[in-house]
Design a protein around this motif. Structure first.
Motif, short mmCIF file in Angstrom:
data_model
loop_
_atom_site.label_atom_id
_atom_site.label_comp_id
_atom_site.label_asym_id
_atom_site.label_seq_id
_atom_site.Cartn_x
_atom_site.Cartn_y
_atom_site.Cartn_z
N ALA A 97 112.85 52.73 102.48
CA ALA A 97 113.80 53.76 102.07
C ALA A 97 114.52 53.31 100.80
CB ALA A 97 114.81 54.00 103.19
N VAL A 98 114.62 54.21 99.82
CA VAL A 98 115.33 53.95 98.58
C VAL A 98 116.19 55.17 98.26
CG1 VAL A 98 115.14 53.47 96.12
CG2 VAL A 98 113.49 52.48 97.70
N ASN A 99 117.46 54.94 97.98
CA ASN A 99 118.33 56.05 97.62
C ASN A 99 118.19 56.34 96.13
OD1 ASN A 99 120.90 57.32 96.56
ND2 ASN A 99 121.29 57.40 98.76
N THR A 100 117.83 57.58 95.81
CA THR A 100 117.69 57.96 94.40
C THR A 100 118.62 59.12 94.04
OG1 THR A 100 115.85 59.45 94.94
CG2 THR A 100 115.29 57.21 94.28
N THR A 101 119.58 59.44 94.91
CA THR A 101 120.43 60.61 94.68
C THR A 101 121.93 60.29 94.62
OG1 THR A 101 120.48 61.09 97.05
CG2 THR A 101 118.75 62.16 95.74
N ALA A 102 122.35 59.15 95.13
CA ALA A 102 123.79 58.82 95.10
C ALA A 102 124.25 58.64 93.66
CB ALA A 102 124.05 57.54 95.89
N PRO A 103 125.55 58.83 93.38
CA PRO A 103 126.05 58.53 92.04
C PRO A 103 125.72 57.10 91.65
CG PRO A 103 127.70 59.71 93.31
CD PRO A 103 126.59 59.37 94.27
N LEU A 104 125.54 56.88 90.36
CA LEU A 104 125.12 55.57 89.88
C LEU A 104 126.09 54.46 90.26
CD1 LEU A 104 123.74 56.53 86.37
CD2 LEU A 104 122.42 55.67 88.30
N ASP A 105 127.36 54.81 90.40
CA ASP A 105 128.35 53.79 90.75
C ASP A 105 128.66 53.77 92.24
OD1 ASP A 105 129.58 56.22 90.79
OD2 ASP A 105 131.42 55.56 89.78
N GLN A 106 127.85 54.50 93.03
CA GLN A 106 128.12 54.56 94.47
C GLN A 106 126.87 54.28 95.30
OE1 GLN A 106 130.30 58.11 95.65
NE2 GLN A 106 131.47 58.12 93.73
N GLY A 107 126.05 53.37 94.85
CA GLY A 107 124.97 52.90 95.69
C GLY A 107 123.60 53.46 95.41
N ARG A 108 123.41 54.12 94.24
CA ARG A 108 122.05 54.52 93.94
C ARG A 108 121.16 53.28 93.84
NH1 ARG A 108 120.59 58.80 89.24
NH2 ARG A 108 122.37 59.77 90.26
N PHE A 109 119.96 53.41 94.35
CA PHE A 109 118.95 52.35 94.42
C PHE A 109 119.21 51.36 95.56
CE2 PHE A 109 118.99 53.50 89.81
CZ PHE A 109 117.83 54.25 89.86
N SER A 110 120.20 51.65 96.43
CA SER A 110 120.27 50.89 97.68
C SER A 110 118.99 51.16 98.46
CB SER A 110 121.48 51.33 98.50
OG SER A 110 122.67 50.93 97.88
N SER A 111 118.54 50.18 99.21
CA SER A 111 117.25 50.34 99.88
C SER A 111 117.23 49.58 101.20
CB SER A 111 116.12 49.83 98.99
OG SER A 111 116.08 48.41 98.99
N SER A 112 116.15 49.82 101.94
CA SER A 112 115.93 49.08 103.18
C SER A 112 115.08 47.83 102.95
CB SER A 112 115.23 49.98 104.21
OG SER A 112 113.95 50.39 103.73
N VAL A 113 114.76 47.52 101.69
CA VAL A 113 113.91 46.35 101.39
C VAL A 113 114.67 45.07 101.68
CG1 VAL A 113 112.64 45.12 99.60
CG2 VAL A 113 112.67 47.62 99.60
N PRO A 114 114.21 44.23 102.61
CA PRO A 114 114.90 42.97 102.91
C PRO A 114 114.38 41.86 101.99
CG PRO A 114 113.15 43.36 104.51
CD PRO A 114 113.08 44.49 103.53
N VAL A 115 115.04 41.66 100.89
CA VAL A 115 114.56 40.72 99.88
C VAL A 115 114.40 39.32 100.45
CG1 VAL A 115 115.19 39.58 97.70
CG2 VAL A 115 115.41 42.07 97.94
N ALA A 116 115.27 38.93 101.37
CA ALA A 116 115.14 37.59 101.97
C ALA A 116 113.82 37.44 102.72
CB ALA A 116 116.32 37.32 102.91
N ASN A 117 113.38 38.50 103.40
CA ASN A 117 112.08 38.46 104.08
C ASN A 117 110.95 38.32 103.07
OD1 ASN A 117 113.52 38.84 106.40
ND2 ASN A 117 112.49 40.73 107.03
N LEU A 118 111.05 39.06 101.96
CA LEU A 118 110.00 38.97 100.94
C LEU A 118 109.94 37.57 100.35
CD1 LEU A 118 110.35 42.38 99.03
CD2 LEU A 118 109.11 41.85 101.14
N LYS A 119 111.10 36.94 100.21
CA LYS A 119 111.13 35.57 99.69
C LYS A 119 110.44 34.62 100.67
CE LYS A 119 112.39 32.03 97.14
NZ LYS A 119 111.54 31.66 95.97
#
Length: 681
Positions: A324-346
């Motif tokens: 999941a990736v947010n592409t609709t929130a205002p730019l200063d309110q969490g746009r591009f927040s996602s469910s991607v767990p970067v620590a897991n990818l690392k």
């Protein structure tokens, strides 16, 4: 008149109901809409079940705990369109929706024997996999699923779903960690859709098969009631409707072991996630799942050598399988927040790469290529020695010296990466293996996959007339600086792309590029930019300081390149990676080392049976026109664009190569010797 409940148990009742429903369906099928409905409710014909007598995990420098975690660690994806508990409660579809006219009960959809027929690798229940799902399935809680009003636990695919291979020989199944999977995700989607559709149908009609009621009782348990059951039916209908809206347009069938990954990622990120239909591209460039051992230390990865940074590669892949990736929130309110767990990818990347840089140790760590097992026919060492000399003359110039040799550790092959960023010049701390990337015109293999990043653009701009806002792409990436050779070349955008080994021509200069919204943004640069912004959002939300971000990024810049050609990767473990060429159009090494005209036109994919002599997929005789699927297996027609088996051929006499010719014609003895040597890598 007294109503008799015994009527519901009489033979006459069932016969009458079946006749009435069959007659209704007969007349309904005369309409196109009804025929499409029946087709969607009919599961695919699958290969016959053929369980192995024995399973062997090849030794590849991972312990059992690492393999288990790799198989099931979440990438934050919701690839399947249903909640986890729905998947577990679902029954296998009837072979035909007409089967719903009879009162029967099918085994569970996740039954190992069923999912193995789609190519998945079964796995027993364990702490990492409590419900015994196949390798590559993972759960992610608290996800928004299309068509449902509340969050749920999603089911998604992990790296292992596409990068865990298997082959079988004389009743033994061999598991290849990091190898190409054998799954057919298109057929799996069709089978899942049929199972869900049949379940919904049984909730709407007075069918003898009480499929939906069994589904509801499993899910609702003690809360089962007619009201709750009706709500579940409504939810199921909305989920199926949402899935229908997201259906793909298929121009080139992928089949077992292949996926048009780049186009699917682009469609998910720039079209499905955003509702921008104009950014959708039909599925037309399938590739065979690549092996991923050693790839952590390549300077460029992907078949087309297009991505450098491991986190961008892995996060982009997770976004493509529906993180999941947010592409609709205002730019200063969490746009591009996602469910991607970067620590897991690392963790995934570190497990693949190993703890220490290979150049300092003069050996690779992490996941290693498999060795030819003793349980297969023994390698002819004398013949392999003949093949070693042939490899040095014919193969090493492109594919580099063997990674087990002393020669590979020279500065000619391992190099630090230099790049521009923030107005300054930088260099990576570690050296990486510099691979050769060959122009498509020289190597001659099917051009469809290489053309995606070179030619595809996406619209991320706003629109004054409709009031639509831009996606908000605004990031710095890096790319090779074009090397124009003159005014005439500049006018036609022709670049000096004559490829020699990188030690001879030097690295292309990597310069910083600022990417913003626009109506025709390069797909390659737009993808790199949006993935960067998704990763940056994770860093911000998890309070990762600037000096630690490069650690997660693998100490490499976010560099992209398009239209460079196709990568010639080292051939360690190549014997376990059939089919060959990037699109999986050649079944064996024997066929790959012949003139292209001698390769089989039709290639059967999906049967993991291994040929230890020709080395690759055991093939039936396929002469004359063939159906798309035969006995449940996919039949790849290499005469079609996207499937072509041309290029990388061995024909003619020694001399200047190119235009699809990789080397001179080989005698039967030479070809056998080279194959025998490749078994040792």
């Amino acid at each position: 008149m007294t109503f008799s409940f015994s009527l519901f148990f009489s033979k006459r009742f069932w016969i009458t109901l079946v006749i009435l429903l069959a007659a209704t369906l007969f007349f309904a099928l005369r309409s196109t809409t009804a025929r499409v409905l029946i087709e969607n409710l009919t599961p695919p014909a699958l290969p016959a079940a053929n369980p192995a007598q024995k399973r062997v995990a090849l030794a590849q420098n991972w312990d059992a705990a690492t393999s288990e975690k790799f198989h099931f660690i979440s990438q934050g994806t919701g690839t399947l369109p249903v909640p986890y508990d729905w998947l577990l409660a679902l029954e296998q579809p009837e072979a035909s929706p007409f089967g719903l006219l009879w009162p029967s009960r099918e085994p569970g959809f996740t039954d190992p024997g069923h999912l193995e027929r789609y190519g998945f690798i079964s796995s027993p229940a364990s702490p990492e996999n409590p419900d015994g799902l196949p390798v590559g399935f993972a759960v992610t809680p608290f996800q928004n699923l299309a068509g449902l009003p509340e969050t749920g636990t999603a089911v998604g695919f992990t790296c292992a779903a596409c990068h865990t291979g298997r082959f079988s020989y004389e009743g033994t199944e061999y598991i290849v960690e990091g190898g190409p999977a054998v799954t057919d995700l298109q057929q799996f989607s069709k089978g899942l859709g049929a199972a869900l559709g049949q379940t919904l149908l049984s909730s709407k009609l007075p069918l003898p098969n009480r499929r939906f009621d069994r589904f509801a009782r499993k899910l609702l348990g003690g809360t089962y009631s007619q009201t709750a059951k009706a709500q579940l039916a409504e939810d199921l209908a909305t989920v199926l409707a949402a899935g229908a809206d997201a259906a793909d347009v298929i121009e080139v069938t992928e089949g077992f072991g292949r996926l048009d990954a780049l186009n699917r990622i682009g469609n998910q990120v720039f079209s499905k996630n955003t509702g921008r239909r104009e950014n959708y591209t039909p599925i037309n460039a399938p590739v065979n799942y690549p092996q991923i051992w050693t790839a952590s230390w390549f300077d460029w990865v992907q078949y087309d050598g297009s991505i450098m940074q491991p986190l961008v590669r892995n996060a982009g892949e997770a976004m493509g399988v529906h993180a999941a990736v947010n592409t609709t929130a205002p730019l200063d309110q969490g746009r591009f927040s996602s469910s991607v767990p970067v620590a897991n990818l690392k963790w995934i990347e570190d497990s693949l790469a190993g703890k220490e840089p290979p150049l300092a140790q003069r050996k690779f760590g992490g996941l290693l290529a498999p060795k030819w097992p003793d349980s297969l026919p023994a390698i002819d060492r004398g013949l392999a020695d003949e093949g070693a000399a042939l490899y040095a003359r014919l193969c090493a110039g492109c594919h580099l010296p063997p990674l087990s040799s002393d020669a590979i550790w020279s500065d000619s092959y391992f190099r630090k990466i230099s790049y521009s960023a923030g107005g300054a010049e930088h260099q990576t701390r570690e050296a990486f293996l510099a691979l050769n990337i060959l122009p498509q015109a020289d190597i001659g293999t099917d051009p469809a996959q290489g053309a995606i990043l070179a030619e595809r653009t996406v619209n991320t701009a706003g629109d004054v007339e409709t009031g639509a806002k831009g996606m908000g792409i605004d990031a710095n990436v890096c790319a090779p600086k074009p090397r124009f050779t003159g005014r005439a070349d500049y006018a036609s955008s022709a670049l000096d792309t004559k490829v020699q080994h990188r030690a001879e021509r030097g690295e292309n200069q990597l310069v910083e590029v600022h990417v913003q919204d626009g109506p025709m943004v390069s797909f390659a640069l737009a993808l790199g930019a949006i993935v960067q912004q998704v990763n940056d959002a994770w860093f911000e939300e998890n309070f990762i300081p600037q000096d630690l971000r490069t650690y997660f990024e693998g100490e490499r810049p976010n560099c992209l390149q398009a239209d460079a050609g196709y990568k010639a990767r080292p051939l360690n473990g190549v014997w376990a990676t059939a089919p060959f060429l990037h699109n999986g159009s050649v079944p064996t090494l024997d066929a790959l080392l012949r003139p292209a005209a001698e390769r089989p036109r039709y290639v059967q994919l999906g049967d993991p049976a291994f040929d230890p002599v020709k080395v690759g997929l055991a093939q039936p005789v396929l002469e004359g026109p063939q159906p798309l699927y035969k006995d449940g297996y996919f039949i790849l027609d290499t005469a079609l664009d996207g499937n072509r088996n041309t290029g990388h051929s061995f024909e003619g006499r020694a001399g200047n190569y190119g235009n699809g010719v990789a080397g001179r014609a080989l005698s039967d003895q030479e070809r056998a010797a080279l194959i025998e040597y490749l078994k040792t890598l």
